[in-house]
Design a protein around this motif. Structure first.
Motif: not given
Lengths: 357, 357
Positions: A124-132, A232-235
């Motif tokens: 849910r707290a995706g970074s700019q990178y993850g979102v892209a 994509v981008e999972a903590g």
């Protein structure tokens, strides 16, 4: 395609009891799934399940059926489609999981649920990178006609939906609340765009508010509708890891996008990679896993390398002979041979000789 | 430990011929390695190799031996140690590769070559991220007494050396030029710090200028000195991929740090991960691969989870029973059970029951 919405009185008892079954505790789902697959009648299944459990005021037959009727009325009011277990448009991929939803409530186009689909989920707290990355992957999959499934959450999920929409693709959002209750509410516009060609789906009866415990459960539907799940981008404690676990339980492929190792944002995804999930750099990696031709196929028309051309096929050649054939010194040949070896075009054989692969 | 430098006249013919052998074309190295391992005399090996090849003005016995003598003098002038094949301090890890250097020229402490070592290599155009990761990994390995080997190049290599030095660790730089010729020259200060406790190494005779073709060759020494090679930020054509290939040929472990998939900077490293290289997030991943205890072991003193505590060990429990034991509703239990399952502490068994792992 299901028929357009039919008023409640025309629903046979079969469907009414399927909805009633969907209101029973989630822990009954496996037994329920087994019996549905064995083609037992929903009314009989309900009767048997109720009689095998201690009585509970919320879970008696009469109140369940009454709540089912209310759900049907409410769905009619807000224009939801009902895709029930026995419906031809009930997604086959979902019917085979151990704990299938007896019914799905759908806003938009129920046909979107039966197309070839890939889930893209993450923090849910995706970074700019993850979102892209999520947007890019979703767009590229859409361009190949693959439906993108996700959870309409903030961060990666909504980026996946947006990426698909940007490419005029079809995307499916599975909710942890009623399909008429959009959560988070800031995604109402996004939901409207999704339902134009795709679908908003829930197993929960219309009007069900979002509750924490529903989210892990809807995750099995995200993976259940999909042939593969891309993380994509999972903590370390991301809910998307539950989706990955569901996918594994359901025999679906699990793939993960790598990223920064210093922020902790990818710890969950990297843990999946350590456990054998396939690494995703581009949509091609996903398409390949699905057995579809990759988008960025390399052309085979490049002029042949002179060193490679100097190597007769099937006949290993030592450095001196190769120097003679190509007119290059061994000092020039060796780095190039290293590169060709690296590219898998040349291999070393005994006696310091090289051969074409 | 080799003796302190001895004047050239005291070197026996054995060493002189080893140096002469090191001046023969690189393509002879495999034959040479076989014969050295078979304990043939260097003078005899040289004689045999020369007589089996077409005559070449640069590669006759007299001129090779003369160049070897010059090398010994030059090494004396600039204080280089000579670690020859027959020297007790010649690194055992390097002696077993198919194409071992007959001699090594060493600035600093030759004992650094025989310690437990890991190579950290990567792109010359390292990003801030890559540099930070290389420094961190090198520092953490140094803190565990592991020697860090790299190539003194710009970008990742120099970051690895610096990381080790920051932690007062020992680090080894293998050059693609003479050990007295520091390349790139901007790393002279770094080289001086390295040689204080570690070593600057080359198989090339003193004074050899850097040449493109030497770099792939020195890479086999980087991996040959190391138990594992860690790739940080390697693009598609990074020279560090040659080091990885050498490591595989030499039976060493190859590991790679993941990163951004959009920049292309990690394409080489990710390709290695796709081919089965181990993923590195922290030094613990490397230490684990080497069979050393990890640094960040998790403590086992946390209070037990109430849901976990409710599950008797060895006795699977269904949701209703678990609800009774814990006083939690199944709506609260299920998400927690999902998390525990994810953490590998609980597994599902038949009949909707859960068991401790």
């Amino acid at each position: 395609m299901p028929l357009p919405f039919t008023p409640p009185t025309h629903y046979p008892d079969y469907t009414l009891h399927l909805i009633a079954l969907s209101l029973t505790p989630f822990s009954w789902r496996r037994q329920l799934g087994e019996r549905l697959r064995a083609r037992h009648d929903p009314a009989a299944i309900l009767q048997r399940l109720l009689s095998s459990k201690p009585p509970h005021p919320r879970f008696d037959r009469a109140s369940l059926v009454a709540r089912a009727s209310t759900a049907i009325r409410r769905a009619a009011d807000c224009g939801l489609h009902l895709v029930a277990w026995d419906d031809a448009s009930y997604p086959a991929a979902l019917a085979v999981i151990t704990d299938p939803p007896p019914v799905l409530w759908v806003r938009g186009n129920p046909a979107a649920l039966t197309s070839r689909a890939v889930a893209i989920v993450g923090s849910r707290a995706g970074s700019q990178y993850g979102v892209a990355v999520a947007e890019r992957l979703a767009a590229d999959l859409s361009a190949r006609g693959v439906v993108v499934v996700s959870g309409l959450a903030r961060g990666i999920d909504s980026a996946a939906h947006r990426g698909a929409l940007n490419e005029k693709g079809t995307t499916v959002a599975v909710l942890g609340c009623g399909a008429d209750v959009i959560y988070p509410s800031e995604h109402r516009d996004l939901a409207r765009q999704i339902e134009a060609d795709g679908a908003i789906v829930s197993e929960l009866v219309p009007g069900t508010p979002p509750q924490k415990q529903f989210f892990p459960l809807r995750n099995r539907i995200i993976s259940g509708l999909s042939r593969a799940v891309v993380i994509v981008e999972a903590g370390e404690k991301s809910g998307s890891l539950i989706t990955a676990r569901c996918a594994l339980d359901q025999g679906r492929d699990v793939l993960a996008v790598p990223g920064n190792v210093l922020t902790g944002r990818n710890r969950g995804g990297h843990a999946l990679l350590k456990d054998g999930a396939k690494i995703v750099e581009s949509a091609d990696d996903i398409l390949e896993e699905l057995g579809l031709p990759a988008r960025g196929m390399r052309g085979g028309n490049e002029p042949e390398d002179p060193v490679l051309a100097g190597l007769p096929s099937g006949e290993p050649c030592d450095l001196d002979a190769l120097a003679e054939r190509t007119g290059l010194t061994s000092a020039r040949l060796l780095p190039r041979l290293f590169e060709l070896e690296l590219a898998g075009l040349v291999r070393r054989v005994g006696g310091g000789r090289f051969a074409r692969v």
